[in-house]
Design an enzyme around this catalytic site. Structure first.
Site, PDB file in Angstrom:
ATOM      1  N   THR A 110     -34.647  76.035  15.691  1.00  0.00           N
ATOM      2  CA  THR A 110     -33.411  76.365  16.421  1.00  0.00           C
ATOM      3  C   THR A 110     -32.226  75.511  15.943  1.00  0.00           C
ATOM      4  O   THR A 110     -31.073  75.829  16.259  1.00  0.00           O
ATOM      5  CB  THR A 110     -33.588  76.098  17.926  1.00  0.00           C
ATOM      6  OG1 THR A 110     -33.781  74.682  18.100  1.00  0.00           O
ATOM      7  CG2 THR A 110     -34.783  76.836  18.503  1.00  0.00           C
ATOM      8  N   ASP A 202     -26.258  58.118   4.826  1.00  0.00           N
ATOM      9  CA  ASP A 202     -27.098  58.134   6.031  1.00  0.00           C
ATOM     10  C   ASP A 202     -27.061  56.737   6.650  1.00  0.00           C
ATOM     11  O   ASP A 202     -27.610  55.781   6.082  1.00  0.00           O
ATOM     12  CB  ASP A 202     -28.531  58.533   5.665  1.00  0.00           C
ATOM     13  CG  ASP A 202     -29.381  58.714   6.907  1.00  0.00           C
ATOM     14  OD1 ASP A 202     -29.511  57.734   7.682  1.00  0.00           O
ATOM     15  OD2 ASP A 202     -29.897  59.814   7.129  1.00  0.00           O
TER      16      ASP A 202
HETATM   17  N1  URA Z   1     -25.681  60.995  10.007  1.00  0.00           N
HETATM   18  C1  URA Z   1     -25.474  60.050   9.068  1.00  0.00           C
HETATM   19  O1  URA Z   1     -26.105  59.012   9.082  1.00  0.00           O
HETATM   20  N2  URA Z   1     -24.553  60.283   8.111  1.00  0.00           N
HETATM   21  C2  URA Z   1     -23.817  61.404   8.059  1.00  0.00           C
HETATM   22  O2  URA Z   1     -22.977  61.543   7.171  1.00  0.00           O
HETATM   23  C3  URA Z   1     -24.060  62.386   9.042  1.00  0.00           C
HETATM   24  C4  URA Z   1     -24.995  62.161  10.008  1.00  0.00           C
END
Ligand code: URA
Length: 211
Positions: A110, A202
């Site tokens: 989803t 990230d």
């Molecule tokens: N989460 C992250 O850690 N980085 C991003 O760019 C988007 C979501």
């Protein structure tokens, strides 16, 4: 609080440290330290309107009426896992704050956020809550986290991040128009994988040295 409030903390120290964090050359340790430093500066801004009451104290020289924070303890709620990187600095500013945790994963079918962990202190209805996550990307996890926390009827909720995408702000405020946002920057856009561009990558991986 007016509706759809977004505060960009454009203090030079915040902007400088955020640029250092964004660089792909930054080490895990450096990234983590910078996140703590930025969180401290953002925390200073986001706590600006904490309520005070006058109390009588005695200095070594005289009695005086002095302002002190009033009311039930603030609750900081990091969204697992990257939100945890902001907590220690916020606790330095407000050592008596409580800390809740919320964990959400994205259902692969989803694509909606699903809660897998929630732990909050008692008496939420008397408390002000600060939900924290470094990245407001699509805004879905943030909106769902705030929705769940609002089930406990806290006195107020604010959301604090380091970086926000315009799409994330739009979605978040379409669900929670009355929840104010604080961020160090609003970036250009999301890519097709939901990462903020230019962003910083990230945040969880960079904080914890995972891939
Ligand atoms: N989460 C992250 O850690 N980085 C991003 O760019 C988007 C979501």
């Amino acid at each position: 609080m007016s509706e759809k409030s977004v505060t960009v903390v454009d203090h030079p120290l915040v902007q400088h440290k955020l640029s250092l964090m964004r660089s792909k050359e930054r080490s895990t340790a450096g990234f983590r330290t910078l996140m703590s430093e930025v969180a401290l500066l953002l925390g200073y801004e986001v706590t600006r309107d904490l309520p005070l009451e006058m109390t009588t104290i005695e200095t070594p020289l005289a009695k005086m009426e002095a302002p002190q924070l009033v009311g039930k303890k603030l609750v900081i709620v990091p969204i697992l896992r990257a939100g945890v990187g902001l907590v220690d600095s916020l606790l330095q500013l407000v050592p008596s704050a409580r800390v809740g945790h919320i964990g959400l994963y994205r259902d692969p079918k989803t694509l909606q956020p699903v809660e897998y962990y929630l732990k909050l202190p008692d008496n939420m209805e008397d408390r002000d809550v600060l939900v924290v996550d470094p990245m407001l990307a699509t805004g879905h996890s943030a909106a769902e986290a705030v929705r769940r926390i609002q089930d406990f009827k806290p006195r107020s909720v604010k959301f604090l991040c380091l970086l926000a995408a315009p799409e994330g702000i739009e979605h978040f405020h379409s669900v929670h128009p009355d929840v104010p946002l604080w961020t160090a920057a609003i970036d250009e856009k999301l890519n097709e994988k939901g990462y903020i561009i230019p962003g910083l990558g990230d945040a969880g991986d960079r904080l914890y040295g995972t891939k």
